[in-house]
Write an enzyme that holds these catalytic residues in place. Structure first.
Site, PDB file in Angstrom:
ATOM      1  N   ASN A 103       0.833  -1.200   0.000  1.00 29.16           N
ATOM      2  CA  ASN A 103       0.000   0.000   0.000  1.00 29.16           C
ATOM      3  C   ASN A 103       0.869   1.253   0.000  1.00 29.16           C
ATOM      4  O   ASN A 103       1.980   1.244   0.534  1.00 29.16           O
ATOM      5  CB  ASN A 103      -0.923   0.010   1.230  1.00 29.16           C
ATOM      6  CG  ASN A 103      -1.857  -1.188   1.249  1.00 29.16           C
ATOM      7  OD1 ASN A 103      -2.059  -1.830   0.209  1.00 29.16           O
ATOM      8  ND2 ASN A 103      -2.396  -1.519   2.402  1.00 29.16           N
ATOM      9  N   HIS A 120       5.908  -0.550  -2.658  1.00 28.73           N
ATOM     10  CA  HIS A 120       5.434   0.169  -3.843  1.00 28.73           C
ATOM     11  C   HIS A 120       5.480   1.675  -3.657  1.00 28.73           C
ATOM     12  O   HIS A 120       4.832   2.412  -4.389  1.00 28.73           O
ATOM     13  CB  HIS A 120       4.000  -0.282  -4.198  1.00 28.73           C
ATOM     14  CG  HIS A 120       3.950  -1.691  -4.689  1.00 28.73           C
ATOM     15  ND1 HIS A 120       2.773  -2.384  -4.856  1.00 28.73           N
ATOM     16  CD2 HIS A 120       4.929  -2.557  -5.017  1.00 28.73           C
ATOM     17  CE1 HIS A 120       3.026  -3.605  -5.295  1.00 28.73           C
ATOM     18  NE2 HIS A 120       4.325  -3.743  -5.385  1.00 28.73           N
ATOM     19  N   CYS A 128      11.795  13.316  -8.196  1.00 33.16           N
ATOM     20  CA  CYS A 128      12.084  13.922  -9.495  1.00 33.16           C
ATOM     21  C   CYS A 128      12.194  12.814 -10.546  1.00 33.16           C
ATOM     22  O   CYS A 128      12.806  11.780 -10.302  1.00 33.16           O
ATOM     23  CB  CYS A 128      13.403  14.697  -9.424  1.00 33.16           C
ATOM     24  SG  CYS A 128      13.896  15.315 -11.031  1.00 33.16           S
ATOM     25  N   ASN A 214      -8.232 -12.749   4.601  1.00 28.96           N
ATOM     26  CA  ASN A 214      -8.826 -12.166   3.401  1.00 28.96           C
ATOM     27  C   ASN A 214     -10.316 -12.433   3.431  1.00 28.96           C
ATOM     28  O   ASN A 214     -10.770 -13.395   4.027  1.00 28.96           O
ATOM     29  CB  ASN A 214      -8.186 -12.796   2.143  1.00 28.96           C
ATOM     30  CG  ASN A 214      -8.398 -11.903   0.922  1.00 28.96           C
ATOM     31  OD1 ASN A 214      -9.525 -11.538   0.615  1.00 28.96           O
ATOM     32  ND2 ASN A 214      -7.316 -11.540   0.254  1.00 28.96           N
TER      33      ASN A 214
END
Ligand code: OAD
Ligand code: ZN
Length: 251
Positions: A103, A120, A128, A214
């Site tokens: 996340n 991630h 930049c 889950n």
């Protein structure tokens, strides 16, 4: 009430080293959309190739910049949920605890988790597109993509796009944690995006027990030792309570 299997409760009371992989499902109860849910998932409404790839940014930097600005705003408006707080509580009770997240919303840190590996990236930071300098704050012009204060090139969200390499340092740390843990949790992730999806298998092959939390089964489910079906915001607090007892009062 989610009852946790008694042998898992016993195992967790003795465990010294735990690694956790989280995905968008952990933030769903905070009000952030996941990616692959049929109706509400981000990828059900948009095409990732139009928004989350270097080519998309090259083609239309303004559109990509604005889409991430909207997601950044939303992430700032929501709060961590009970699942995030339960993981922060677990970290305090397990001697070696590594939280690996896919996340980019920063909610784990806001819930108090400390040893967090962001595979991630993080939507609250930009970097930049040329000199790679990273910034937590930046001058936002009226419109358009802000220039790098250092070299003038376009700034971009500090997140991993499709087709891009994950940050090597973070990936190596995550693989090391997966290989050395006794119990590996996979929570709120569809377990399909590589290389994150390989981490539970790395742990299993190194001898760890696998626990999946889950709403639904995933491609990982056939390999896990415990499948705790339900909302992470309900299952995780129940697990922490059954294994380690009531949260000591916040005072
Ligand atoms: P997905 O949307 O692929 O999967 C979310 C998972 O969370 C699904 O398995 C849901 O069943 C589950 N879920 C939803 N709500 C839940 C809840 N309240 N409690 C527990 N589970 C719940 O999201 P990710 O697996 O995180 O990558 O996706 C992985 C990566 O693909 C993301 O990091 C992103 C995406 O493209 C990049 O952008 C590079
Ligand atoms: Zn620059």
């Amino acid at each position: 009430m989610n009852t946790i299997p008694s042998d898992l409760v016993r195992l967790l009371r003795l465990v010294k080293c735990v690694a956790v992989l989280t995905g968008a499902g952990v933030s769903q109860e905070s009000g952030l959309p996941t990616f692959r849910e049929a109706q509400t998932g981000l990828w059900a409404q948009y095409r990732p190739e139009d928004l989350a790839t270097p080519e998309a940014f090259e083609r239309n930097p303004q559109l990509v910049w604005e889409w991430y600005a909207t997601r950044r705003l939303k992430a700032g408006e929501v709060k961590p949920n009970a699942g995030h707080y339960a993981l922060a509580a677990m970290e305090k009770r397990v001697p070696e605890f590594t939280l690996i997240t896919q996340n980019v919303d920063g909610l784990h840190q806001r819930a108090g988790s400390r040893n967090v590996i962001e595979l991630h990236g993080n939507i609250t930071r930009v970097r930049c597109s040329r000199c790679e300098a990273r910034f937590e704050e930046w001058e936002q012009p009226e419109s358009g993509v802000p220039p790098c204060p250092r070299c003038g090139s376009k700034l971009r969200p500090d997140v991993v796009w499709f087709g891009e390499m994950l940050p090597p340092r973070e990936l190596n740390r995550a693989m090391a944690a997966a290989k050395s843990c006794q119990v590996f949790f996979s929570i709120g992730t569809s377990a399909v995006v590589e290389p994150a999806a390989s981490l539970p298998h790395l742990a299993r092959l190194a001898g760890a027990r696998l626990v999946e939390v889950n709403l639904n089964e995933t491609p990982l489910t056939p390999y896990v030792d415990y499948f705790l079906q339900g909302k992470s915001g309900e299952v995780l607090p129940a697990l922490v309570k059954q294994v380690w007892g009531e949260e000591e009062s916040a005072a």
